[in-house]
Design a protein around this motif. Structure first.
Motif, PDB file in Angstrom:
ATOM      1  N   ARG A 105      -5.331 -23.461  -4.024  1.00  0.00           N
ATOM      2  CA  ARG A 105      -4.763 -22.660  -3.178  1.00  0.00           C
ATOM      3  C   ARG A 105      -3.742 -21.938  -4.399  1.00  0.00           C
ATOM      4  NH1 ARG A 105      -3.809 -24.359   1.443  1.00  0.00           N
ATOM      5  NH2 ARG A 105      -2.067 -25.207   0.733  1.00  0.00           N
ATOM      6  N   PHE A 106      -3.715 -20.501  -4.524  1.00  0.00           N
ATOM      7  CA  PHE A 106      -2.701 -19.958  -5.554  1.00  0.00           C
ATOM      8  C   PHE A 106      -1.853 -18.931  -4.398  1.00  0.00           C
ATOM      9  CE2 PHE A 106      -1.252 -15.890  -7.482  1.00  0.00           C
ATOM     10  CZ  PHE A 106      -0.333 -16.411  -8.411  1.00  0.00           C
ATOM     11  N   CYS A 107      -0.786 -19.036  -4.485  1.00  0.00           N
ATOM     12  CA  CYS A 107       0.305 -18.280  -3.570  1.00  0.00           C
ATOM     13  C   CYS A 107       1.263 -17.623  -4.507  1.00  0.00           C
ATOM     14  CB  CYS A 107       0.975 -18.753  -2.571  1.00  0.00           C
ATOM     15  SG  CYS A 107      -0.101 -19.845  -1.470  1.00  0.00           S
ATOM     16  N   ALA A 108       1.484 -16.323  -4.444  1.00  0.00           N
ATOM     17  CA  ALA A 108       2.615 -15.343  -5.053  1.00  0.00           C
ATOM     18  C   ALA A 108       3.503 -14.663  -4.054  1.00  0.00           C
ATOM     19  CB  ALA A 108       2.132 -14.492  -6.001  1.00  0.00           C
ATOM     20  N   TYR A 109       4.702 -14.772  -4.450  1.00  0.00           N
ATOM     21  CA  TYR A 109       5.757 -14.273  -3.280  1.00  0.00           C
ATOM     22  C   TYR A 109       6.655 -13.098  -3.964  1.00  0.00           C
ATOM     23  CZ  TYR A 109       4.423 -18.822  -1.370  1.00  0.00           C
ATOM     24  OH  TYR A 109       3.781 -19.866  -0.883  1.00  0.00           O
ATOM     25  N   PRO A 110       5.926 -12.000  -4.002  1.00  0.00           N
ATOM     26  CA  PRO A 110       6.683 -10.893  -4.881  1.00  0.00           C
ATOM     27  C   PRO A 110       7.914 -10.363  -3.662  1.00  0.00           C
ATOM     28  CG  PRO A 110       4.336 -10.382  -4.455  1.00  0.00           C
ATOM     29  CD  PRO A 110       4.815 -11.370  -3.717  1.00  0.00           C
ATOM     30  N   VAL A 153      -7.751 -18.450  -2.450  1.00  0.00           N
ATOM     31  CA  VAL A 153      -8.441 -19.936  -2.477  1.00  0.00           C
ATOM     32  C   VAL A 153      -9.095 -19.544  -3.925  1.00  0.00           C
ATOM     33  CG1 VAL A 153      -9.990 -21.325  -1.865  1.00  0.00           C
ATOM     34  CG2 VAL A 153      -8.519 -20.166  -0.152  1.00  0.00           C
ATOM     35  N   LEU A 154      -8.962 -20.339  -4.984  1.00  0.00           N
ATOM     36  CA  LEU A 154      -9.525 -20.319  -6.319  1.00  0.00           C
ATOM     37  C   LEU A 154     -10.749 -21.256  -6.335  1.00  0.00           C
ATOM     38  CD1 LEU A 154      -6.143 -20.353  -8.359  1.00  0.00           C
ATOM     39  CD2 LEU A 154      -7.339 -18.443  -7.328  1.00  0.00           C
ATOM     40  N   SER A 155     -11.650 -20.803  -6.783  1.00  0.00           N
ATOM     41  CA  SER A 155     -12.908 -21.720  -6.864  1.00  0.00           C
ATOM     42  C   SER A 155     -13.051 -22.391  -8.262  1.00  0.00           C
ATOM     43  CB  SER A 155     -14.342 -20.657  -6.921  1.00  0.00           C
ATOM     44  OG  SER A 155     -14.413 -20.103  -5.796  1.00  0.00           O
ATOM     45  N   ASP A 156     -13.559 -23.293  -8.397  1.00  0.00           N
ATOM     46  CA  ASP A 156     -13.859 -24.122  -9.911  1.00  0.00           C
ATOM     47  C   ASP A 156     -14.261 -23.208 -10.962  1.00  0.00           C
ATOM     48  OD1 ASP A 156     -14.438 -25.326  -7.316  1.00  0.00           O
ATOM     49  OD2 ASP A 156     -13.968 -27.296  -8.397  1.00  0.00           O
ATOM     50  N   GLU A 157     -13.922 -23.801 -12.063  1.00  0.00           N
ATOM     51  CA  GLU A 157     -14.623 -22.915 -13.070  1.00  0.00           C
ATOM     52  C   GLU A 157     -14.579 -21.542 -13.087  1.00  0.00           C
ATOM     53  OE1 GLU A 157     -18.389 -25.115 -13.424  1.00  0.00           O
ATOM     54  OE2 GLU A 157     -17.436 -26.920 -13.930  1.00  0.00           O
ATOM     55  N   GLN A 158     -13.785 -20.743 -12.631  1.00  0.00           N
ATOM     56  CA  GLN A 158     -13.700 -19.238 -12.732  1.00  0.00           C
ATOM     57  C   GLN A 158     -12.499 -18.908 -13.258  1.00  0.00           C
ATOM     58  OE1 GLN A 158     -15.205 -18.286  -8.312  1.00  0.00           O
ATOM     59  NE2 GLN A 158     -15.612 -16.389  -9.875  1.00  0.00           N
ATOM     60  N   PRO A 181      -3.685 -28.087  -5.619  1.00  0.00           N
ATOM     61  CA  PRO A 181      -5.115 -28.504  -5.606  1.00  0.00           C
ATOM     62  C   PRO A 181      -5.587 -28.615  -3.997  1.00  0.00           C
ATOM     63  CG  PRO A 181      -3.809 -29.676  -7.026  1.00  0.00           C
ATOM     64  CD  PRO A 181      -2.829 -28.893  -6.256  1.00  0.00           C
ATOM     65  N   MET A 182      -6.935 -28.489  -3.864  1.00  0.00           N
ATOM     66  CA  MET A 182      -7.501 -28.599  -2.359  1.00  0.00           C
ATOM     67  C   MET A 182      -8.737 -29.333  -2.688  1.00  0.00           C
ATOM     68  SD  MET A 182      -7.009 -24.886  -1.258  1.00  0.00           S
ATOM     69  CE  MET A 182      -7.448 -24.908   0.588  1.00  0.00           C
ATOM     70  N   ASP A 183      -9.190 -30.141  -1.628  1.00  0.00           N
ATOM     71  CA  ASP A 183     -10.447 -30.563  -1.731  1.00  0.00           C
ATOM     72  C   ASP A 183     -11.248 -29.615  -0.927  1.00  0.00           C
ATOM     73  OD1 ASP A 183      -9.898 -31.308   0.981  1.00  0.00           O
ATOM     74  OD2 ASP A 183      -9.173 -33.102   0.698  1.00  0.00           O
ATOM     75  N   ALA A 184     -12.666 -30.231  -0.752  1.00  0.00           N
ATOM     76  CA  ALA A 184     -13.767 -29.548  -0.193  1.00  0.00           C
ATOM     77  C   ALA A 184     -13.245 -29.136   1.260  1.00  0.00           C
ATOM     78  CB  ALA A 184     -15.067 -30.186  -0.203  1.00  0.00           C
ATOM     79  N   ALA A 185     -12.822 -29.896   1.958  1.00  0.00           N
ATOM     80  CA  ALA A 185     -12.756 -29.919   3.395  1.00  0.00           C
ATOM     81  C   ALA A 185     -11.386 -28.948   3.701  1.00  0.00           C
ATOM     82  CB  ALA A 185     -12.232 -31.296   4.215  1.00  0.00           C
ATOM     83  N   GLU A 186     -10.377 -29.044   2.867  1.00  0.00           N
ATOM     84  CA  GLU A 186      -9.188 -28.192   3.110  1.00  0.00           C
ATOM     85  C   GLU A 186      -9.526 -26.882   2.738  1.00  0.00           C
ATOM     86  OE1 GLU A 186      -5.424 -30.708   1.555  1.00  0.00           O
ATOM     87  OE2 GLU A 186      -6.764 -30.364   0.058  1.00  0.00           O
ATOM     88  N   THR A 187     -10.677 -26.511   1.684  1.00  0.00           N
ATOM     89  CA  THR A 187     -10.899 -25.188   1.277  1.00  0.00           C
ATOM     90  C   THR A 187     -11.822 -24.611   2.608  1.00  0.00           C
ATOM     91  OG1 THR A 187     -11.256 -26.087  -0.963  1.00  0.00           O
ATOM     92  CG2 THR A 187     -12.250 -23.687  -0.376  1.00  0.00           C
ATOM     93  N   ALA A 188     -12.565 -25.571   2.993  1.00  0.00           N
ATOM     94  CA  ALA A 188     -13.492 -25.035   4.173  1.00  0.00           C
ATOM     95  C   ALA A 188     -12.492 -24.511   5.506  1.00  0.00           C
ATOM     96  CB  ALA A 188     -14.520 -25.851   4.418  1.00  0.00           C
TER      97      ALA A 188
END
Length: 299
Positions: free
Chosen positions: A4-9, A18-23, A96-103
């Motif tokens: 998970r990426f968060c930015a706070y402008p 939510v960032l997917s692997d290998e992208q 970082p997130m695991d599969a359960a957190e992402t879902a």
């Protein structure tokens, strides 16, 4: 490994992805970027972040203001754990997130969108303006997680009036401690765009106002009630307690409700005008014509 990426402008909603692997994700002000950050310190193509199996890497792509971690400028950094860093002057977090957190995160987003849609569908003209406006305010507070607010509304050509409040009294709005928030309302009315401050202490135009500091306001949101390119009012909400930032998803959900509300309020107003006109005609002894008496085919 998803993350998970968060930015706070400053003066803008938090950007959460939510960032997917290998992208590969480009970060910058350009609309071509997968993660767009509209902030003066961010270059059009500022940085990239990409997954590499069990880790991620963020690197500068030739920006003006760079990337910094722990206060030090860097060209690139590996992200293997929860990390805070800065892109230009914008604070960002990586987790970082695991599969359960992402879902779970994706399900939560879709559930909230469904809730927003269901709430919007309840805003019908036949409820009348007196019910629609406070109902809209309650829905916005529910969706945004903010604690109090008010709504200004007026038919075209009339002065704006306070039509509903929750957690605030009308007298509170006239207090000098509320002047900073009034500036946010005026800004939303003038720009016809939403105004967001996730932490007013970091807002250069709002946080320095004594009225905001004394009022203890930590985050606020102003959403214009707009119809056919014109404003018919504005909805204000804020919170005096630290809490989760207002995100782009929050804005999406709230604007779904306020768009439907503006349409329903205007339809209710027109219906009221028609009813009033018919009643006035009846009081003056003017009867509405009967169709069978006008229809040539019935003669």
């Amino acid at each position: 490994m998803p993350a998970r990426f968060c930015a706070y402008p400053t003066d803008s909603a938090a950007v959460v992805r939510v960032l997917s692997d290998e992208q590969n994700y480009r970060i910058g002000r350009s609309s071509d970027c997968e993660i767009r950050l509209d902030h003066r310190s961010i270059s059009r193509m500022h940085a990239e972040i990409n997954g590499q199996g069990q880790s991620w890497r963020v690197h500068d792509t030739g920006s003006k203001n760079g990337i910094s971690i722990d206060g030090r400028l860097t060209q690139r950094a590996d992200l293997t754990k929860s990390t805070w860093f800065m892109i230009g002057d914008v604070y960002c977090s990586f987790d970082p997130m695991d599969a359960a957190e992402t879902a779970a995160q994706l399900v939560n987003s879709e559930t909230r969108r469904s809730t927003s849609k269901a709430l919007s569908s309840r805003l019908l003209p036949n409820l009348g303006i007196g019910t629609l406006i406070p109902q809209t305010l309650a829905m916005v507070l529910q969706l945004s997680g903010l604690e109090r607010g008010f709504v200004l509304y007026a038919p075209e050509g009339e002065p704006l009036r306070v039509r509903a409040t929750l957690g605030l009294r009308v007298d509170d709005l006239a207090d000098k401690h509320f002047a900073g928030s009034a500036a946010a309302v005026d800004r939303a009315l003038e720009s016809r765009e939403h105004v967001v401050c996730c932490d007013t202490n970091d807002s250069p135009w709002l946080g320095a106002r004594p009225s905001v500091r004394l009022g203890g306001i930590r985050s606020l949101l102003c959403i214009p009630l707009a119809l056919s390119g014109r404003s018919i009012g504005v909805l204000y909400a804020d919170s005096r307690l630290p809490g989760p930032p207002i995100t782009e998803l929050d804005i999406e959900l709230v604007e779904n409700v306020t768009r439907q509300a503006a349409v329903a309020i205007e339809a209710a107003r027109l219906e009221d005008r028609i009813v009033d006109a018919l009643r006035s005609a009846e009081r003056m002894g003017v009867q509405a014509p009967i169709w069978n008496e006008l229809n040539p085919a019935s003669r």
